[in-house]
Design a protein around this motif. Structure first.
Motif, PDB file in Angstrom:
ATOM      1  N   GLU A  31       0.835  -1.199   0.000  1.00  0.00           N
ATOM      2  CA  GLU A  31       0.000   0.000   0.000  1.00  0.00           C
ATOM      3  C   GLU A  31       0.876   1.258   0.000  1.00  0.00           C
ATOM      4  O   GLU A  31       0.615   2.213  -0.736  1.00  0.00           O
ATOM      5  N   ALA A  32       1.945   1.236   0.809  1.00  0.00           N
ATOM      6  CA  ALA A  32       2.834   2.409   0.873  1.00  0.00           C
ATOM      7  C   ALA A  32       3.508   2.664  -0.471  1.00  0.00           C
ATOM      8  O   ALA A  32       3.804   3.814  -0.822  1.00  0.00           O
ATOM      9  N   LEU A  33       3.749   1.588  -1.219  1.00  0.00           N
ATOM     10  CA  LEU A  33       4.399   1.737  -2.529  1.00  0.00           C
ATOM     11  C   LEU A  33       3.418   2.154  -3.618  1.00  0.00           C
ATOM     12  O   LEU A  33       3.817   2.401  -4.748  1.00  0.00           O
ATOM     13  N   GLY A  34       2.143   2.216  -3.271  1.00  0.00           N
ATOM     14  CA  GLY A  34       1.159   2.714  -4.229  1.00  0.00           C
ATOM     15  C   GLY A  34       0.378   1.655  -4.966  1.00  0.00           C
ATOM     16  O   GLY A  34      -0.406   1.982  -5.860  1.00  0.00           O
ATOM     17  N   TYR A  35       0.581   0.382  -4.632  1.00  0.00           N
ATOM     18  CA  TYR A  35      -0.250  -0.658  -5.258  1.00  0.00           C
ATOM     19  C   TYR A  35      -1.692  -0.478  -4.797  1.00  0.00           C
ATOM     20  O   TYR A  35      -1.950  -0.071  -3.661  1.00  0.00           O
ATOM     21  N   GLU A  36      -2.627  -0.811  -5.667  1.00  0.00           N
ATOM     22  CA  GLU A  36      -4.032  -0.507  -5.386  1.00  0.00           C
ATOM     23  C   GLU A  36      -4.829  -1.703  -4.893  1.00  0.00           C
ATOM     24  O   GLU A  36      -5.890  -1.534  -4.290  1.00  0.00           O
ATOM     25  N   SER A  37      -4.316  -2.918  -5.140  1.00  0.00           N
ATOM     26  CA  SER A  37      -5.087  -4.109  -4.767  1.00  0.00           C
ATOM     27  C   SER A  37      -4.182  -5.332  -4.754  1.00  0.00           C
ATOM     28  O   SER A  37      -3.068  -5.308  -5.298  1.00  0.00           O
ATOM     29  N   VAL A  38      -4.704  -6.399  -4.152  1.00  0.00           N
ATOM     30  CA  VAL A  38      -3.995  -7.681  -4.069  1.00  0.00           C
ATOM     31  C   VAL A  38      -5.039  -8.785  -4.218  1.00  0.00           C
ATOM     32  O   VAL A  38      -6.152  -8.657  -3.711  1.00  0.00           O
ATOM     33  N   LEU A  39      -4.669  -9.872  -4.900  1.00  0.00           N
ATOM     34  CA  LEU A  39      -5.557 -11.039  -4.921  1.00  0.00           C
ATOM     35  C   LEU A  39      -4.758 -12.277  -4.554  1.00  0.00           C
ATOM     36  O   LEU A  39      -3.519 -12.245  -4.502  1.00  0.00           O
ATOM     37  N   LEU A  40      -5.457 -13.370  -4.304  1.00  0.00           N
ATOM     38  CA  LEU A  40      -4.785 -14.621  -3.939  1.00  0.00           C
ATOM     39  C   LEU A  40      -5.724 -15.791  -4.119  1.00  0.00           C
ATOM     40  O   LEU A  40      -6.943 -15.615  -4.261  1.00  0.00           O
ATOM     41  N   VAL A  41      -5.164 -16.982  -4.104  1.00  0.00           N
ATOM     42  CA  VAL A  41      -5.941 -18.216  -4.023  1.00  0.00           C
ATOM     43  C   VAL A  41      -5.533 -18.890  -2.720  1.00  0.00           C
ATOM     44  O   VAL A  41      -4.375 -19.284  -2.549  1.00  0.00           O
ATOM     45  N   GLY A  42      -6.478 -18.958  -1.774  1.00  0.00           N
ATOM     46  CA  GLY A  42      -6.152 -19.516  -0.470  1.00  0.00           C
ATOM     47  C   GLY A  42      -7.401 -19.735   0.354  1.00  0.00           C
ATOM     48  O   GLY A  42      -8.521 -19.452  -0.095  1.00  0.00           O
ATOM     49  N   ASP A  43      -7.200 -20.208   1.557  1.00  0.00           N
ATOM     50  CA  ASP A  43      -8.326 -20.554   2.425  1.00  0.00           C
ATOM     51  C   ASP A  43      -8.977 -19.288   2.982  1.00  0.00           C
ATOM     52  O   ASP A  43      -8.357 -18.558   3.769  1.00  0.00           O
ATOM     53  N   ALA A  44     -10.250 -19.066   2.615  1.00  0.00           N
ATOM     54  CA  ALA A  44     -10.961 -17.870   3.083  1.00  0.00           C
ATOM     55  C   ALA A  44     -10.996 -17.763   4.609  1.00  0.00           C
ATOM     56  O   ALA A  44     -10.815 -16.661   5.145  1.00  0.00           O
ATOM     57  N   PRO A  45     -11.172 -18.874   5.347  1.00  0.00           N
ATOM     58  CA  PRO A  45     -11.216 -18.723   6.805  1.00  0.00           C
ATOM     59  C   PRO A  45      -9.919 -18.135   7.379  1.00  0.00           C
ATOM     60  O   PRO A  45      -9.945 -17.533   8.455  1.00  0.00           O
ATOM     61  N   TYR A  46      -8.816 -18.312   6.673  1.00  0.00           N
ATOM     62  CA  TYR A  46      -7.571 -17.692   7.141  1.00  0.00           C
ATOM     63  C   TYR A  46      -7.450 -16.255   6.632  1.00  0.00           C
ATOM     64  O   TYR A  46      -7.161 -15.337   7.395  1.00  0.00           O
ATOM     65  N   TYR A  47      -7.711 -16.047   5.333  1.00  0.00           N
ATOM     66  CA  TYR A  47      -7.417 -14.739   4.732  1.00  0.00           C
ATOM     67  C   TYR A  47      -8.495 -13.683   4.981  1.00  0.00           C
ATOM     68  O   TYR A  47      -8.223 -12.493   4.832  1.00  0.00           O
ATOM     69  N   ASN A  48      -9.694 -14.106   5.382  1.00  0.00           N
ATOM     70  CA  ASN A  48     -10.744 -13.123   5.695  1.00  0.00           C
ATOM     71  C   ASN A  48     -10.264 -12.122   6.744  1.00  0.00           C
ATOM     72  O   ASN A  48     -10.595 -10.940   6.693  1.00  0.00           O
ATOM     73  N   ARG A  49      -9.497 -12.594   7.699  1.00  0.00           N
ATOM     74  CA  ARG A  49      -9.066 -11.714   8.819  1.00  0.00           C
ATOM     75  C   ARG A  49      -8.165 -10.576   8.348  1.00  0.00           C
ATOM     76  O   ARG A  49      -7.982  -9.600   9.053  1.00  0.00           O
ATOM     77  N   PHE A  50      -7.587 -10.710   7.157  1.00  0.00           N
ATOM     78  CA  PHE A  50      -6.722  -9.636   6.622  1.00  0.00           C
ATOM     79  C   PHE A  50      -7.501  -8.754   5.643  1.00  0.00           C
ATOM     80  O   PHE A  50      -6.926  -7.861   5.033  1.00  0.00           O
ATOM     81  N   GLY A  51      -8.800  -9.054   5.477  1.00  0.00           N
ATOM     82  CA  GLY A  51      -9.635  -8.224   4.619  1.00  0.00           C
ATOM     83  C   GLY A  51      -9.901  -8.810   3.244  1.00  0.00           C
ATOM     84  O   GLY A  51     -10.545  -8.174   2.412  1.00  0.00           O
ATOM     85  N   PHE A  52      -9.399 -10.017   2.966  1.00  0.00           N
ATOM     86  CA  PHE A  52      -9.616 -10.628   1.646  1.00  0.00           C
ATOM     87  C   PHE A  52     -11.017 -11.234   1.572  1.00  0.00           C
ATOM     88  O   PHE A  52     -11.436 -11.975   2.479  1.00  0.00           O
TER      89      PHE A  52
END
Ligand code: COA
Length: 203
Positions: free
Chosen positions: A110-131
């Motif tokens: 985010e600090a470097l100016g990227y606007e978004s991130v995507l991934l393929v992974g377990d939602a129960p884990y990644y939901n907590r980071f906002g995915f």
């Protein structure tokens, strides 16, 4: 425990960590089609080094976790980042290390100016980071994937959810954001010294 930018010297230990975490067939996964022949985004690839691990030292610490990011581009030209792989050595899991690596690298992105991130992974884990699923509903991956594992996160609202079409590979330099204001987090500026996680028994 030190979280710092990945260096070329870490490559061998990272391959061994990933082989152990994901198995030898990991490169057959759909996400690897988006990585083939493309360098990861060096400023965002981080490792955790334990300089107090038994048999290791500050000069030769144990590499216990890794996170990497690749640039990707949607068919409509939208540039984004793909998080992964991330792996934590089995005897260091559930101590918060994975979460710290994800949060630290997302903050860099985010600090470097990227606007978004995507991934393929377990939602129960990644939901907590906002995915969540929402930002990637218009996107497709170039191979089989369970759709409930395909997730996105927007730093800039609308930056990913407007994207459409098949994802493809992108050269790292093409996603270097024009709006970047922060210097790449390397050297001492990119090092965070952390308390060593409490070890847990291997499960
Ligand atoms: C996923 C991984 C990176 C998490 O690292 P970590 O350092 O253990 O993560 P954290 O300590 O921040 O979080 C641990 C918590 O997340 C939970 N968690 C871990 N993986 C999970 C998953 N796939 N789904 C749901 N929850 C998960 C753990 O149960 C733990 O919960 P607890 O705190 O209640 O015990 C690590 O388990 C790992 O390397 N796994 C093997 C490789 C892998 O699956 N990578 C991710 C690909 S999607």
């Amino acid at each position: 425990m030190i979280l710092t930018t990945e260096l070329p010297a870490h490559a061998g230990a990272i391959e061994r960590l990933l082989d152990t975490a994901f198995g030898p067939k990991r490169k057959a996964k759909t996400v690897y089609r988006l990585r083939r022949g493309i360098a990861p985004v060096a400023d965002l690839c981080m490792v955790a080094l334990d300089d107090e691990a038994p048999g290791y030292s500050a000069a030769q610490p144990r590499l216990v976790a890794s996170i990497r990011y690749w640039p990707v581009m949607a068919a409509d030209g939208t540039m984004t980042l793909m998080l992964g792989p991330i792996a934590v050595a089995e005897d260091y899991r559930s101590a918060g290390l994975g979460g710290q690596l994800i949060r630290a690298s997302l903050a860099r992105a985010e600090a470097l100016g990227y606007e978004s991130v995507l991934l393929v992974g377990d939602a129960p884990y990644y939901n907590r980071f906002g995915f969540t699923r929402g930002p990637v509903l218009g996107l497709k991956l170039p191979g089989p994937v369970e759709l409930d594992r395909f997730l996105g996160l927007e730093f800039v609202p609308g930056s990913l959810s407007k994207a459409q079409g098949m994802l493809g590979r992108a050269a790292s330099r093409t996603v270097t954001p024009a709006t970047a204001t922060a210097a790449p987090a390397t050297g001492d500026a990119g090092v965070a010294k952390l308390a060593r996680p409490r070890r847990r028994a291997v499960r």
